[in-house]
Design an enzyme around this catalytic site. Structure first.
Site, short mmCIF file in Angstrom:
data_model
loop_
_atom_site.label_atom_id
_atom_site.label_comp_id
_atom_site.label_asym_id
_atom_site.label_seq_id
_atom_site.Cartn_x
_atom_site.Cartn_y
_atom_site.Cartn_z
N SER A 12 0.83 -1.21 0.00
CA SER A 12 0.00 0.00 0.00
C SER A 12 0.87 1.26 0.00
O SER A 12 0.49 2.29 -0.57
CB SER A 12 -0.98 0.00 1.17
OG SER A 12 -0.32 0.14 2.40
N ASN A 13 2.04 1.18 0.60
CA ASN A 13 2.96 2.33 0.53
C ASN A 13 3.48 2.52 -0.89
O ASN A 13 3.65 3.64 -1.35
CB ASN A 13 4.12 2.17 1.51
CG ASN A 13 3.74 2.61 2.91
OD1 ASN A 13 3.58 3.80 3.17
ND2 ASN A 13 3.55 1.64 3.81
N MET A 89 10.38 -7.36 3.99
CA MET A 89 10.51 -8.03 5.28
C MET A 89 11.81 -8.84 5.41
O MET A 89 11.81 -9.93 5.98
CB MET A 89 9.30 -8.93 5.54
CG MET A 89 7.99 -8.16 5.60
SD MET A 89 8.03 -6.82 6.82
CE MET A 89 7.94 -7.76 8.33
N HIS A 108 9.01 3.08 8.91
CA HIS A 108 8.79 2.20 10.07
C HIS A 108 7.58 2.69 10.85
O HIS A 108 7.44 3.90 11.08
CB HIS A 108 10.04 2.21 10.97
CG HIS A 108 9.89 1.33 12.16
ND1 HIS A 108 10.03 -0.04 12.09
CD2 HIS A 108 9.57 1.62 13.44
CE1 HIS A 108 9.81 -0.55 13.28
NE2 HIS A 108 9.53 0.42 14.12
N ASP A 144 16.42 -0.22 12.02
CA ASP A 144 15.50 0.89 12.33
C ASP A 144 16.21 2.05 13.04
O ASP A 144 15.56 2.83 13.76
CB ASP A 144 14.31 0.40 13.18
CG ASP A 144 13.50 -0.69 12.47
OD1 ASP A 144 13.40 -0.62 11.23
OD2 ASP A 144 12.98 -1.59 13.15
C1 GRF Z 1 4.06 -0.72 6.83
O1 GRF Z 1 3.44 -0.70 8.08
C2 GRF Z 1 5.47 -0.23 6.95
O2 GRF Z 1 5.62 0.73 7.94
C3 GRF Z 1 6.23 -1.46 7.32
O3 GRF Z 1 5.61 -2.49 6.61
C4 GRF Z 1 4.26 -2.13 6.31
C5 GRF Z 1 4.10 -2.24 4.83
O4 GRF Z 1 2.77 -2.10 4.42
N1 GRF Z 1 7.64 -1.29 7.05
P1 GRF Z 1 2.43 -2.05 2.88
O5 GRF Z 1 2.96 -3.34 2.26
O6 GRF Z 1 3.08 -0.84 2.28
O7 GRF Z 1 0.93 -2.00 2.81
#
Ligand code: GRF
Length: 211
Positions: A12-13, A89, A108, A144
């Protein structure tokens, strides 16, 4: 400027970054989206946006440095000036981080330096924090722990559960990450000697998203 976005899941980011470029708020050529998982929904988002979707599978690669070498090769194939971690991840090893020093961003879900690591929303609630949020930072070898660029913050609601809090923080992330990427793409922020500089001046504290 060319960027690659690294994802492992929903992305989603990544979508927020795609939307910001489409809206002209972020001048960045998203050259490729790379995932360590073939089933990452982020890869579908990339394809839909006409961005090259690449899988560098981590399954079966037991040695981290072997995987990082494969990943570095994929990044360099796309001549990326910037690497954007968006829910990627995997921990990147020192040689990878050194190779792309000052050119890797991560988001983060906490107000770093508070709550590095996983499961932040639950831990924030358990600690009775009044505030929570997200942080974009340069990636260094400290997990982090790299120089912070910008944060978005919110007040924790009474009796809020981790899922509801996570949802609100994620919505904030979608505002903060394109802003940080734009600062980098516009050449306004740099990582110098372990600090973040904005327009040539060292930041003593991260920028705050105006809400
Ligand atoms: C987000 O909460 C980001 O802060 C963390 O992983 C999550 C990713 O979410 N690093 P998305 O895949 O962008 O929806």
């Amino acid at each position: 400027m060319r960027a690659v976005v690294l994802v492992s899941g929903n992305g989603s980011n990544l979508q927020a970054l795609i939307d910001a470029t489409a809206a002209g708020e972020l001048e960045l050529d998203l050259a490729a989206v790379i995932s360590n998982r073939a089933d990452a929904y982020g890869l579908d988002r990339a394809r839909r946006a006409g961005i090259e979707a690449v899988c560098v599978p981590s399954r079966g690669v037991t040695d981290r440095s072997d995987y990082d070498r494969l990943l570095a090769h994929a990044v360099e194939t796309h001549a990326a000036d910037l690497i954007i971690l968006a829910g990627f991840m995997r921990i990147l090893g020192a040689p990878f981080v050194e190779r792309f020093a000052g050119r890797i961003l991560n988001i983060h879900p906490s107000l770093l330096p508070k709550f590095p690591g996983l499961d932040t929303h639950r831990r924030v609630l358990a600690a009775g924090e009044a505030e929570h949020g997200c942080t974009v930072h340069f990636v260094t070898q400290e997990l982090d722990g790299g120089p912070r660029i910008i944060q978005g913050r919110l007040r924790v609601r009474k009796n809020e559960d981790p899922a509801a809090l996570a949802e609100r923080v994620l919505a904030l992330e979608h505002l903060v990450y394109p802003r940080a990427a734009a600062l980098f793409a516009d050449g306004r922020i740099r990582c110098v000697d372990g600090y973040c500089e904005l327009d040539g001046t060292r930041l003593d504290a991260p920028l705050q998203l105006a809400t």
